[in-house]
Design a protein around this motif. Structure first.
Motif, short mmCIF file in Angstrom:
data_model
loop_
_atom_site.label_atom_id
_atom_site.label_comp_id
_atom_site.label_asym_id
_atom_site.label_seq_id
_atom_site.Cartn_x
_atom_site.Cartn_y
_atom_site.Cartn_z
N PHE A 30 -1.42 6.62 9.58
CA PHE A 30 -1.34 5.28 10.30
C PHE A 30 -2.26 4.21 9.42
CE2 PHE A 30 -0.72 8.35 13.60
CZ PHE A 30 0.26 7.59 14.59
N THR A 31 -1.64 2.97 9.48
CA THR A 31 -2.24 1.95 8.85
C THR A 31 -3.51 1.39 9.54
OG1 THR A 31 -1.09 0.38 9.75
CG2 THR A 31 0.10 1.18 7.65
N GLY A 32 -4.01 0.25 9.14
CA GLY A 32 -4.92 -0.26 9.79
C GLY A 32 -4.55 -0.90 11.19
N GLY A 33 -5.26 -1.78 11.92
CA GLY A 33 -5.06 -2.09 13.02
C GLY A 33 -4.12 -3.31 13.06
N ARG A 34 -3.94 -3.99 14.08
CA ARG A 34 -2.91 -4.96 14.48
C ARG A 34 -3.09 -6.20 13.63
NH1 ARG A 34 -4.17 -2.42 19.01
NH2 ARG A 34 -2.32 -1.29 20.16
N ALA A 35 -2.18 -7.02 13.21
CA ALA A 35 -2.24 -8.04 12.49
C ALA A 35 -3.12 -9.24 13.32
CB ALA A 35 -0.90 -8.76 11.90
N PHE A 80 11.69 12.67 32.17
CA PHE A 80 12.47 12.31 30.90
C PHE A 80 12.49 11.04 30.61
CE2 PHE A 80 16.02 12.34 33.52
CZ PHE A 80 16.68 11.21 32.93
N GLY A 81 12.47 10.92 29.11
CA GLY A 81 12.72 9.68 28.68
C GLY A 81 13.79 9.49 27.42
N VAL A 82 14.15 8.60 26.93
CA VAL A 82 15.24 8.40 25.79
C VAL A 82 14.69 8.23 24.48
CG1 VAL A 82 17.26 7.05 25.07
CG2 VAL A 82 16.69 7.31 27.64
N LEU A 83 15.23 8.73 23.64
CA LEU A 83 14.69 8.75 22.22
C LEU A 83 15.57 7.76 21.41
CD1 LEU A 83 13.56 12.45 21.08
CD2 LEU A 83 12.23 10.48 21.89
N PHE A 84 15.13 6.47 20.80
CA PHE A 84 16.00 5.77 20.10
C PHE A 84 15.71 5.73 18.50
CE2 PHE A 84 15.10 3.51 24.16
CZ PHE A 84 16.46 3.59 24.48
N ASP A 85 16.90 5.66 17.64
CA ASP A 85 16.45 5.92 16.19
C ASP A 85 15.36 5.28 15.68
OD1 ASP A 85 17.78 3.23 16.82
OD2 ASP A 85 18.96 3.19 15.22
N ASP A 86 15.02 3.80 16.26
CA ASP A 86 13.76 3.37 15.64
C ASP A 86 12.47 3.74 16.03
OD1 ASP A 86 14.30 2.47 18.11
OD2 ASP A 86 14.34 0.27 17.56
N MET A 87 12.75 4.67 17.16
CA MET A 87 11.25 5.64 17.25
C MET A 87 11.10 6.57 16.23
SD MET A 87 11.86 5.90 21.36
CE MET A 87 10.58 6.92 21.63
N ASN A 88 11.94 7.24 15.44
CA ASN A 88 11.82 8.19 14.64
C ASN A 88 11.15 7.67 13.31
OD1 ASN A 88 11.97 10.24 12.81
ND2 ASN A 88 14.24 10.89 13.09
N VAL A 89 9.94 8.00 12.82
CA VAL A 89 9.15 7.37 11.84
C VAL A 89 8.76 8.59 10.85
CG1 VAL A 89 8.29 5.23 12.91
CG2 VAL A 89 7.16 7.41 13.29
N SER A 90 9.67 9.61 10.95
CA SER A 90 9.42 10.52 10.00
C SER A 90 9.44 10.24 8.55
CB SER A 90 10.58 11.79 10.37
OG SER A 90 10.38 12.07 11.69
N ALA A 91 10.31 9.17 8.23
CA ALA A 91 10.37 8.85 6.85
C ALA A 91 9.37 7.84 6.23
CB ALA A 91 11.53 8.38 6.45
N LEU A 92 8.35 7.52 7.15
CA LEU A 92 7.50 6.54 6.69
C LEU A 92 6.46 7.31 6.15
CD1 LEU A 92 7.57 3.81 9.49
CD2 LEU A 92 8.52 3.95 7.42
N ASP A 93 5.84 7.03 5.09
CA ASP A 93 4.46 7.45 4.58
C ASP A 93 3.30 6.86 5.40
OD1 ASP A 93 5.83 8.96 2.50
OD2 ASP A 93 5.78 7.06 0.90
N LEU A 94 3.36 5.64 5.77
CA LEU A 94 2.47 4.95 6.51
C LEU A 94 3.05 4.42 7.68
CD1 LEU A 94 0.26 3.41 3.83
CD2 LEU A 94 -0.44 5.21 5.33
N ILE A 95 2.28 4.59 9.03
CA ILE A 95 2.97 4.05 10.25
C ILE A 95 2.28 3.09 10.66
CG2 ILE A 95 3.48 4.60 12.64
CD1 ILE A 95 3.62 7.70 11.98
N PRO A 96 2.77 1.75 10.77
CA PRO A 96 2.00 0.50 11.05
C PRO A 96 1.47 0.58 12.53
CG PRO A 96 4.33 0.05 10.21
CD PRO A 96 4.19 1.48 10.55
N PHE A 97 0.24 0.77 12.64
CA PHE A 97 -0.39 0.91 13.71
C PHE A 97 -0.12 -0.21 14.65
CE2 PHE A 97 -4.18 1.01 16.72
CZ PHE A 97 -4.36 2.36 17.13
N GLY A 98 0.09 -1.64 14.35
CA GLY A 98 0.59 -2.61 15.27
C GLY A 98 1.78 -2.39 15.72
N LEU A 99 2.60 -1.39 15.56
CA LEU A 99 3.74 -1.18 16.29
C LEU A 99 3.38 -0.66 17.89
CD1 LEU A 99 5.90 0.78 13.76
CD2 LEU A 99 6.21 -1.68 14.63
N LEU A 100 2.28 -0.26 18.03
CA LEU A 100 1.86 0.38 19.26
C LEU A 100 0.69 -0.45 19.93
CD1 LEU A 100 1.50 3.74 17.23
CD2 LEU A 100 3.13 3.41 18.85
#
Length: 265
Positions: free
Chosen positions: A260-265, A80-100
């Protein structure tokens, strides 16, 4: 976490994973520093670091629920792992790929708890009664370890290889929904890339939830009302690419998507 490192292997492993997360550069595995019995101590050290930085715990995720993956890593139980509030990207229309760093997508059933799970036998009947509702979810798993070269100790230490997650809008009570019988398909850019069913998660997502409830209580941090639980993948995880559109459909729960958006900056 102190930046003055000692010879403590837990601190060294946590520092290696933290630097990878901060720099966006995957690191070597940490199994040269720790064994499986030490891995949750590393995870806790990294959790403490995120809490100090302002994140809030909103739930847990269950990993290694597939028997095939357990065999691959030579283990006989999930993690198991922990879910943090900033991991929940449900409200984003576009998820920045560069976060990953090295993202992969998997479709899951998410449970939101309506009651604490801190007492009792914590069997499937009890945890079912504690669930307020289920929702479709896409978990974007990620690894700070280069090329996903992970063992059980590596993934546990790395917060169960967590990344981000997206919840669908449907909120379905369990009185009319059987999680074990649910069927899932997941597509990327219109092509079906993964399929499975609820029974893929330890026989039932409720079995996985009961395991987590007992384990969380044993470690002194029981599950609480309001928390979100990602109950484990219903099918194979699939690598993501920039600008991907992921859509997961789960019978009885509807659809959830992640763009998701494009690649990393």
């Amino acid at each position: 976490m102190s930046r003055t490192l000692t010879s403590d292997p837990v601190e060294l492993a946590a520092h290696r994973l933290l630097v990878a997360a901060q720099t966006g550069q995957p690191c070597a595995p940490v199994r040269d520093l720790i064994d499986a019995t030490m891995a949750y101590r590393v995870q806790q050290a990294l959790t403490d670091e995120r809490l100090r930085a302002g994140s809030t715990v909103i739930g847990r995720k269950i990993g290694l629920t597939s028997s095939a993956v357990q065999q691959q890593l030579g283990v006989d139980q999930p993690d198991f792992g922990v879910l943090f509030d900033d991991m929940n990207v449900s409200a984003l229309d576009l998820i920045p790929f560069g976060l990953l760093l090295q993202p992969q997508a998997e479709a899951e059933i998410a449970f939101t708890l309506g009651a604490d799970l801190d007492s009792g036998v914590l069997d499937e009947d009890q945890v079912r009664d504690a669930v307020a509702y289920a929702s479709p979810a896409i978990e974007i798993v990620d690894s700070r370890v280069d090329s996903w070269n992970i063992s059980y100790a590596d993934t546990v230490a790395d917060n169960a290889s967590s990344g981000l997650f997206v919840l669908g809008e449907e909120r379905v009570p369990l009185d009319g929904f059987d999680p074990a019988a649910a069927e899932m398909t997941m597509s990327i850019d219109g092509e079906i890339v993964s399929a499975g069913h609820g029974a893929a998660s330890l026989g039932s997502p409720l079995t996985a939830l009961a395991w987590l409830a007992r384990t969380a209580r044993e470690v002194g941090d029981p599950l609480q009302a309001g928390q979100i639980i990602l109950s484990g993948a219903l099918g194979p995880m699939v690598p993501l690419r920039p600008s991907a559109i992921v859509v997961a459909s789960i019978t009885g729960l509807g659809q959830v998507s992640a763009h998701f958006t494009g690649g990393r900056a």
